[in-house]
Enzyme design. Structure first.
Site, PDB file in Angstrom:
ATOM      1  N   GLY A  16      42.489  35.268  33.723  1.00 26.14           N
ATOM      2  CA  GLY A  16      42.934  35.528  35.088  1.00 26.14           C
ATOM      3  C   GLY A  16      41.790  36.139  35.862  1.00 26.14           C
ATOM      4  N   GLU A  90      35.594  40.460  28.446  1.00 24.72           N
ATOM      5  CA  GLU A  90      34.591  39.854  29.342  1.00 24.72           C
ATOM      6  C   GLU A  90      33.953  38.621  28.688  1.00 24.72           C
ATOM      7  OE1 GLU A  90      34.489  41.004  32.291  1.00 24.72           O
ATOM      8  OE2 GLU A  90      35.232  43.071  32.110  1.00 24.72           O
ATOM      9  N   CYS A 178      44.800  35.896  46.739  1.00 26.91           N
ATOM     10  CA  CYS A 178      45.670  34.750  46.447  1.00 26.91           C
ATOM     11  C   CYS A 178      44.989  33.468  46.933  1.00 26.91           C
ATOM     12  CB  CYS A 178      47.027  34.926  47.112  1.00 26.91           C
ATOM     13  SG  CYS A 178      46.971  34.691  48.898  1.00 26.91           S
ATOM     14  N   CYS A 181      44.379  33.400  50.790  1.00 21.74           N
ATOM     15  CA  CYS A 181      43.406  34.336  51.371  1.00 21.74           C
ATOM     16  C   CYS A 181      42.007  34.185  50.787  1.00 21.74           C
ATOM     17  CB  CYS A 181      43.887  35.774  51.183  1.00 21.74           C
ATOM     18  SG  CYS A 181      45.476  36.108  51.977  1.00 21.74           S
TER      19      CYS A 181
END
Ligand code: ADP
Ligand code: ZN
Length: 204
Positions: A16, A90, A178, A181
């Site tokens: 994500g 990471e 999002c 945006c």
């Protein structure tokens, strides 16, 4: 995830954008493995030394001891072969060889848990996470909160000017956005005030 019994390994991926809770979720799963008295080792790339060299640290300051490696092959030399659960944070910075190494670890009976960004600052798939999704037994996609509108956010918005793929930084240099945006590259829109103050916010 406990749907396997015996000595079979597998790969779990947590992916994500930044601030979506990947590190928190990784730490939660690793803590549970420790509670189950499993042997755990956690690795992160040395490129990410924002907070600590020998710990993984979430944005909400949850911490866990980890080993920093300069490349993914170092994992094999550092690995204690009695280790049952291998965590990576990471992982998007660890490069394509992580794919083979994660499979090798899983094939040898280890539970491999990998957390990393699935897209880059342009919104493009960020290798090797997309490939790892194809190899994984379990996939979790975490979403953050969009700092402009409050909707679920899948993008990491870069706030500073740079064409480099990797610019290591946290709050102030990146924020979650999002799909409505998100602006690939550097944003042109004004920052919203409900977001926390930024180091590069214009003076009023
Ligand atoms: P990641 O590893 O995905 O970057 P972390 O696990 O380090 O995420 O941090 C997640 C935490 O960050 C959340 O629990 C919350 O406290 C904090 N946070 C800061 N900004 C946001 C945001 N925009 N959306 C969601 N959580 C945020
Ligand atoms: Zn939004």
């Amino acid at each position: 995830m406990d749907f396997f019994s015996g000595k079979m390994g597998w790969i779990e991926v947590i992916c994500g954008p930044m601030f979506s809770g990947k590190s928190e979720e990784l730490i939660r799963r690793l803590r549970r493995a420790m509670i189950a008295r499993k042997r755990v080792q956690v690795f992160k790339p040395t490129i990410d030394t924002r907070y600590s060299n020998d710990e993984i640290v979430s944005h909400a300051d949850t911490r866990m001891k980890s080993e920093a490696v300069s490349n993914v092959h170092e994992v094999l030399t550092r690995l204690d072969w009695r280790t049952e659960v291998v965590g990576f944070d990471e992982a998007n910075f660890l490069g394509p060889d992580l794919i083979e190494i994660a499979n090798q670890l899983a094939d040898s009976g280890k539970q491999v848990i990998i957390a990393g960004l699935d897209t880059d600052y342009m919104g493009r798939p960020f290798s090797p996470i997309p490939e790892l999704l194809a190899h994984a037994e379990s996939i979790t996609k975490t979403l953050a909160i969009c700092m402009r509108c409050g909707n679920p956010a899948k993008h990491t918005q870069r706030l500073v000017e740079s064409d480099d793929l990797i610019v290591v930084g946290a709050a102030g240099m990146y924020e979650a956005r999002c799909r409505r945006c998100f602006e690939p590259g550097v944003p042109k829109q004004e920052y919203l005030d409900f977001a926390r103050p930024r180091i590069n916010a214009p003076a009023k």
